[in-house]
Every structure is written in structure tokens, then in C-alpha cells.
Design an enzyme around this catalytic site. Structure first.
Site, mmCIF file in Angstrom:
data_model
loop_
_atom_site.group_PDB
_atom_site.id
_atom_site.type_symbol
_atom_site.label_atom_id
_atom_site.label_comp_id
_atom_site.label_asym_id
_atom_site.label_seq_id
_atom_site.Cartn_x
_atom_site.Cartn_y
_atom_site.Cartn_z
ATOM 1 C CG ASP A 27 -1.945 1.043 1.253
ATOM 2 O OD1 ASP A 27 -2.022 1.787 0.259
ATOM 3 O OD2 ASP A 27 -2.697 1.128 2.232
ATOM 4 C CD GLU A 106 -9.782 9.473 -5.360
ATOM 5 O OE1 GLU A 106 -8.975 8.670 -4.845
ATOM 6 O OE2 GLU A 106 -9.961 10.620 -4.941
ATOM 7 C CE LYS A 142 -8.983 5.568 -5.187
ATOM 8 N NZ LYS A 142 -7.738 5.643 -4.425
ATOM 9 C CB THR A 167 -12.481 3.616 -2.164
ATOM 10 O OG1 THR A 167 -11.676 3.858 -1.021
ATOM 11 C CG2 THR A 167 -12.911 4.947 -2.751
ATOM 12 C CG PHE A 189 -10.809 2.213 4.394
ATOM 13 C CD1 PHE A 189 -9.646 1.837 3.742
ATOM 14 C CD2 PHE A 189 -11.530 3.287 3.898
ATOM 15 C CE1 PHE A 189 -9.206 2.529 2.621
ATOM 16 C CE2 PHE A 189 -11.101 3.984 2.780
ATOM 17 C CZ PHE A 189 -9.940 3.604 2.139
#
Ligand code: NAG
Length: 332
Positions: A27, A106, A142, A167, A189
């Protein structure tokens, strides 16, 4: 009589053990760290682009994007928007030069409640990649896991074969809606959920197995496997390796370089905690969510409501900064 042969025991690191159970992705948005950790997939976002944009090494990418914006836009707004799109795509291309897999790009967080414009933006980004000779199979679009974001993803997947990474996913309702929409990947998350419970409740520490972020991803994983959804679960945002141990077996996990190192140094046993057999035995029942039910369930979940709104606001701040930067360059 011969002595029994002694088998050589090779001590494998926790990281090596984990990699046998789960696809592990570094990441990091830092180009240097990418060269070092060689992740399969990676992501770009306005914050990472802003950080790189300040470096001389990448100045030519911004210049190229500005030239493009000037060429295709007829006013400052259009020029800036085109330059932003091109910046995201150029940084995505840089990343694709390093990694073998896919890069996430994104959609502007300010479109998080606008399904049609999200679809348009995603198609625009994909077309810019295609003009640069990059196949859409290497891109994940995203989007924030709002109702509109999820419905935009459904259309992108069904009608255009564009793969999406949903996300800012903090709740079961969001995960169910994503599965029903047939999105390619979700990145729930873990750490950000834990953070919320630590700051907003009296409980200040959690055992890994009772960690609310771990419990959330476990439930989502079990639900997806029990009902055979093809959407892939990529656990993200970890605060400690205990959380990672509890999610070993998940489809993918994206882990910071710091925690990767800790796992590499450790030799603790990694067990396959998440698995299809256990998932099939869990007592979750299938649910279907229409818009009203989705909004109701999400609203009932204070943590997810807070974290989703907060996440969108933070993405938007960096997008605005990137926009200002490009606008200045276009005008000068
Ligand atoms: C999906 O997005 C998350 C951010 O929410 C990111 O950490 C992850 O790397 C992305 N996944 C892929 C496969 O690009």
C-alpha cells in the site's frame, strides 16, 4: 539400526506464510517504494499526485497535462478539468510502467452524489488511457461507496466493461449494495473503523479478533463467499499486524511498507482465518437492498456515515488543491 532422519525445518516469515493464503499488495503511492516492494496492483489519488507533483522529476507530466488542457478546453474551467483528467492518467501510466497489474484511478470525489457525471468521468478517464494504448483491463475506476457511486459502478461494469474499485466502504450495507451491483473489487477499510471506535467510544483498545474493523471485513467476506458473489474483497488501512493475522485468507490485502516489514521480521504462525468453508457455515442471510433500504441502514450506522462523509471531504480538499495548481499553470 539407522537413526531417524531429521527433517530440516525452514523458518518462514509471517509475510511468506500470509502470501500463501492471500494476495498481498504493498500500500504505497510513492514511486520509489513501488520500485522496492513491487506490488502487483497500485493506486493513485489526488493526495499522492500532489505529493509527487512537487518533485522536479515529475514536472514534465504536469506540463504535458497543462498543454493538453489548453488544447482541448475552450474556457478556463474546461481547460482545468481536462488538465486534471490528463494528470491522473499520466500518473497512472507512470505507475503502470512499474507494476505488472492494475492501477486504480479515482473519479473526482466532488461527483460522489452524481451518478451520471461519475459515469461520464469514468468513461473519459478510460478513453484517455486507451488513447495512450493502455487496455481498460489494467485500470480500476475508484468511486466512493455512496448509493450514486455504487449505481454508477453497476452501469460501468454492465454496459461498458469498465472495472471499478469501490472505496470509503465502512458498512455491511455498502458491501451488500456493491455485490449486487456486480462491482469488480471493494476495498473496505479496517484501521479507519478502529480509529472511529477509539475516538468515539469509551473502549480504547481492542483485541485483534474483537477489532470492529476486523469484524466488519470478516462479515463482508463471509457474506460474499456464502452467496457466491464474484466481487473481490481487498482489506485496506491496517493499524497493526494483529488485524492482518485475523484477516489472513481474504482475497487481497493492501498493507503499508512499515507493516510489511514487521511481518517479514516475524515468524509467528499465520492461520487461514477467512475461508470459504467457514463462510458457508455462517448464519448470515441473504438480503436485497433498494435505495431507501440502503440509505436507511447506512444512516443507522453512525460510524460509517461519519467516515464516509469525512473521507469524501478529505478527497475533495486535495482535488481542489490540484485544481488550483493546474489552473495557475494554465493561466501563466
Ligand atoms: C482500491 O482502492 C483502495 C483505496 O481505497 C486502494 O488502497 C487499493 O490499492 C485499490 N485497489 C487496487 C487493486 O487498485
Amino acid at each position: 539400526m539407522s537413526l531417524p532422519q531429521c527433517k530440516k525445518v525452514k523458518i518462514t516469515s509471517s509475510l511468506e506464510q500470509l502470501k500463501a493464503l492471500t494476495i498481498v499488495v504493498a500500500d504505497t503511492g510513492d514511486f520509489q517504494a513501488m520500485e522496492q516492494f513491487k506490488p502487483i496492483d497500485a493506486t493513485t489519488n489526488p493526495s499522492l499526485i500532489l505529493a509527487a507533483a512537487g518533485q522536479k522529476k515529475y514536472a514534465h507530466l504536469l506540463d504535458k497535462a497543462v498543454q493538453y488542457g489548453k488544447k482541448v478546453g475552450s474556457n478556463l474551467e474546461e481547460k482545468t478539468e481536462a488538465a486534471i483528467d490528463m494528470t491522473c492518467v499520466l500518473f497512472g501510466q507512470e505507475i503502470l510502467n512499474i507494476i505488472p497489474g492494475r492501477v486504480s484511478t479515482e473519479v473526482d470525489a466532488r461527483l460522489s452524489f452524481d451518478k451520471e457525471r461519475s459515469i461520464e468521468k469514468a468513461k473519459k478517464l478510460i478513453s484517455l488511457y486507451e488513447e495512450a494504448g493502455i487496455n481498460k483491463e489494467r485500470i480500476l475506476i475508484k468511486l466512493a461507496s455512496t448509493w450514486e457511486g455504487i449505481q454508477a459502478a453497476k452501469e460501468l461494469e454492465e454496459n461498458y466493461g469498465i472495472h471499478c474499485n469501490l472505496t470509503l466502504l465502512f458498512s455491511f450495507a455498502q458491501a451488500v449494495a456493491c455485490a449486487e451491483a456486480g462491482v469488480t473489487l471493494i476495498s473496505p477499510f479496517v484501521g479507519r473503523i478502529l480509529d472511529w471506535y477509539v475516538s468515539n467510544t469509551d473502549k480504547k483498545s481492542f483485541e485483534a479478533a474483537d477489532d470492529p474493523g476486523v469484524m466488519s471485513v470478516t462479515k463482508i467476506y463471509n457474506y460474499y463467499k456464502k452467496f457466491n458473489y464474484k466481487t473481490v474483497v481487498m482489506g485496506a488501512s491496517f493499524r497493526n499486524i494483529g488485524e492482518i493475522h485475523e484477516l489472513a485468507g481474504c482475497d487481497l490485502l493492501t498493507i503499508s511498507p512499515k507493516l510489511l516489514e514487521e511481518l517479514e521480521k516475524s515468524t509467528s504462525l499465520v492461520k487461514k482465518v477467512l475461508n470459504k468453508e467457514a463462510a458457508e457455515k455462517c448464519d448470515l442471510e441473504k438480503i436485497n437492498l433498494n435505495e431507501a433500504e440502503f440509505r436507511w441502514l447506512l444512516n443507522e450506522d453512525i460510524m460509517a456515515t461519519d467516515k464516509l462523509s469525512d473521507g469524501i471531504r478529505k478527497f475533495a480538499v486535495d482535488m481542489r488543491k490540484l485544481e488550483e495548481l493546474l489552473k495557475e499553470k494554465i493561466q501563466s
